[in-house]
Scaffold this motif. Structure first.
Motif, mmCIF file in Angstrom:
data_model
loop_
_atom_site.group_PDB
_atom_site.id
_atom_site.type_symbol
_atom_site.label_atom_id
_atom_site.label_comp_id
_atom_site.label_asym_id
_atom_site.label_seq_id
_atom_site.Cartn_x
_atom_site.Cartn_y
_atom_site.Cartn_z
ATOM 1 N N ILE A 18 0.999 -1.232 -0.265
ATOM 2 C CA ILE A 18 -0.516 -0.232 0.072
ATOM 3 C C ILE A 18 1.138 1.698 -0.482
ATOM 4 N N GLY A 19 2.083 1.165 0.696
ATOM 5 C CA GLY A 19 3.130 2.595 0.369
ATOM 6 C C GLY A 19 3.366 2.716 -0.586
ATOM 7 N N GLY A 20 4.086 1.445 -1.229
ATOM 8 C CA GLY A 20 4.183 1.521 -2.196
ATOM 9 C C GLY A 20 3.512 2.264 -3.507
ATOM 10 N N ALA A 21 2.348 1.777 -3.560
ATOM 11 C CA ALA A 21 1.602 2.276 -4.510
ATOM 12 C C ALA A 21 0.312 3.590 -4.281
ATOM 13 N N TRP A 22 1.201 4.329 -3.092
ATOM 14 C CA TRP A 22 0.869 5.052 -2.776
ATOM 15 C C TRP A 22 2.291 6.310 -3.142
ATOM 16 N N LEU A 23 3.225 6.054 -3.009
ATOM 17 C CA LEU A 23 4.250 6.833 -3.541
ATOM 18 C C LEU A 23 4.746 7.010 -4.597
ATOM 19 N N VAL A 24 3.703 5.791 -5.689
ATOM 20 C CA VAL A 24 3.963 5.918 -6.719
ATOM 21 C C VAL A 24 2.721 6.888 -7.245
ATOM 22 N N TRP A 25 1.433 6.551 -7.018
ATOM 23 C CA TRP A 25 0.711 7.846 -6.702
ATOM 24 C C TRP A 25 1.433 9.308 -6.406
ATOM 25 N N GLN A 26 1.838 9.311 -5.409
ATOM 26 C CA GLN A 26 2.408 10.605 -5.191
ATOM 27 C C GLN A 26 3.548 10.995 -6.321
ATOM 28 N N GLY A 27 4.145 10.395 -6.414
ATOM 29 C CA GLY A 27 4.764 10.498 -7.791
ATOM 30 C C GLY A 27 4.474 10.997 -8.355
ATOM 31 N N LEU A 28 3.496 10.213 -9.159
ATOM 32 C CA LEU A 28 2.961 10.238 -10.935
ATOM 33 C C LEU A 28 1.843 11.270 -10.774
ATOM 34 N N ARG A 29 0.932 11.306 -10.139
ATOM 35 C CA ARG A 29 -0.540 11.991 -9.936
ATOM 36 C C ARG A 29 0.090 12.925 -9.102
ATOM 37 N N GLU A 30 1.097 13.345 -8.307
ATOM 38 C CA GLU A 30 0.602 15.237 -7.471
ATOM 39 C C GLU A 30 1.726 15.456 -8.020
ATOM 40 N N HIS A 31 2.910 14.615 -8.891
ATOM 41 C CA HIS A 31 3.979 15.750 -9.270
ATOM 42 C C HIS A 31 5.126 15.700 -8.590
ATOM 43 N N ARG A 32 5.411 14.757 -7.410
ATOM 44 C CA ARG A 32 6.111 14.995 -6.555
ATOM 45 C C ARG A 32 7.063 14.262 -7.622
ATOM 46 N N GLY A 33 7.566 14.033 -8.619
ATOM 47 C CA GLY A 33 8.901 13.102 -9.844
ATOM 48 C C GLY A 33 9.811 12.001 -9.093
ATOM 49 N N LEU A 34 9.981 11.490 -10.101
ATOM 50 C CA LEU A 34 10.645 10.194 -9.822
ATOM 51 C C LEU A 34 11.168 9.459 -9.161
ATOM 52 N N ILE A 35 11.937 10.670 -7.544
ATOM 53 C CA ILE A 35 12.176 9.364 -6.707
ATOM 54 C C ILE A 35 11.040 9.466 -6.033
ATOM 55 N N TRP A 36 10.081 9.446 -5.590
ATOM 56 C CA TRP A 36 8.728 8.847 -5.353
ATOM 57 C C TRP A 36 8.530 7.907 -5.784
ATOM 58 N N VAL A 37 9.067 8.040 -7.287
ATOM 59 C CA VAL A 37 7.687 6.871 -8.201
ATOM 60 C C VAL A 37 9.655 5.393 -7.876
ATOM 61 N N GLY A 38 9.921 5.812 -7.830
ATOM 62 C CA GLY A 38 11.201 5.186 -7.405
ATOM 63 C C GLY A 38 11.102 4.061 -5.509
ATOM 64 N N ALA A 39 10.914 5.010 -5.004
ATOM 65 C CA ALA A 39 10.587 4.856 -3.825
ATOM 66 C C ALA A 39 9.881 3.537 -3.729
ATOM 67 N N GLY A 40 8.578 4.589 -4.449
ATOM 68 C CA GLY A 40 7.565 2.716 -4.124
ATOM 69 C C GLY A 40 7.842 1.777 -5.212
ATOM 70 N N VAL A 41 8.420 2.106 -6.362
ATOM 71 C CA VAL A 41 8.983 0.726 -6.977
ATOM 72 C C VAL A 41 9.896 0.005 -5.766
ATOM 73 N N VAL A 42 10.748 -0.195 -5.304
ATOM 74 C CA VAL A 42 11.381 -0.150 -4.002
ATOM 75 C C VAL A 42 10.840 -1.206 -3.247
ATOM 76 N N ALA A 43 9.471 -0.398 -2.386
ATOM 77 C CA ALA A 43 8.477 -0.584 -1.801
ATOM 78 C C ALA A 43 7.234 -1.739 -2.664
ATOM 79 N N LEU A 44 7.611 -2.081 -3.554
ATOM 80 C CA LEU A 44 6.448 -3.032 -4.240
ATOM 81 C C LEU A 44 7.172 -3.700 -3.983
ATOM 82 N N GLY A 45 8.576 -3.588 -4.380
ATOM 83 C CA GLY A 45 9.244 -5.560 -4.924
ATOM 84 C C GLY A 45 9.345 -6.035 -2.836
ATOM 85 N N LEU A 46 9.720 -4.619 -2.259
ATOM 86 C CA LEU A 46 10.384 -5.390 -0.915
ATOM 87 C C LEU A 46 8.499 -6.518 -0.218
ATOM 88 N N TYR A 47 6.993 -6.157 -1.046
ATOM 89 C CA TYR A 47 6.103 -6.680 -0.808
ATOM 90 C C TYR A 47 5.978 -8.359 -1.135
#
Length: 111
Positions: A18-47
């Motif tokens: 959930i945290g990973g998906a939220w980070l990707v959402w924040q990075g893309l939909r809320e325009h917070r940047g690719l670092i947020w998206v990358g952190a989300g991808v890492v979290a999703l992998g850890l899931y």
């Protein structure tokens, strides 16, 4: 498997997914940047890694049971991260999902 350990693994998996998906959402939909998206991808992998730590060797059973945790966890995440207020039907639905998770994962099985 110890039920407490299994439940803790489900909670950790929910945090990562959930945290990973939220980070990707924040990075893309809320325009917070690719670092947020990358952190989300890492979290999703850890899931995915955490899910393998359940002792049940039945992938389908573990993922089906995790679905109930995901539903309840998503509502809890929304409350904390986004100020969402679930109504009684959200809560009832989450409880039904958690009961289903417990039946799928922890019901005594013969043989």
């Amino acid at each position: 498997m110890n039920v407490a350990r299994s439940a803790a693994l489900f909670a950790l998996a929910a945090l990562f997914e959930i945290g990973g998906a939220w980070l990707v959402w924040q990075g893309l939909r809320e325009h917070r940047g690719l670092i947020w998206v990358g952190a989300g991808v890492v979290a999703l992998g850890l899931y995915g890694v955490v899910a393998t730590l359940q002792t049940s060797g039945d992938f389908g059973r573990v993922l089906a049971a995790y679905g109930g945790v995901f539903v309840a966890g998503s509502l809890a995440w929304a409350m904390v991260a986004d100020g969402y207020r679930p109504d009684r039907f959200d809560i009832a639905g989450a409880l039904v999902c958690l009961v289903g998770m417990a039946v799928i994962m922890y019901a005594p099985r013969g043989g």
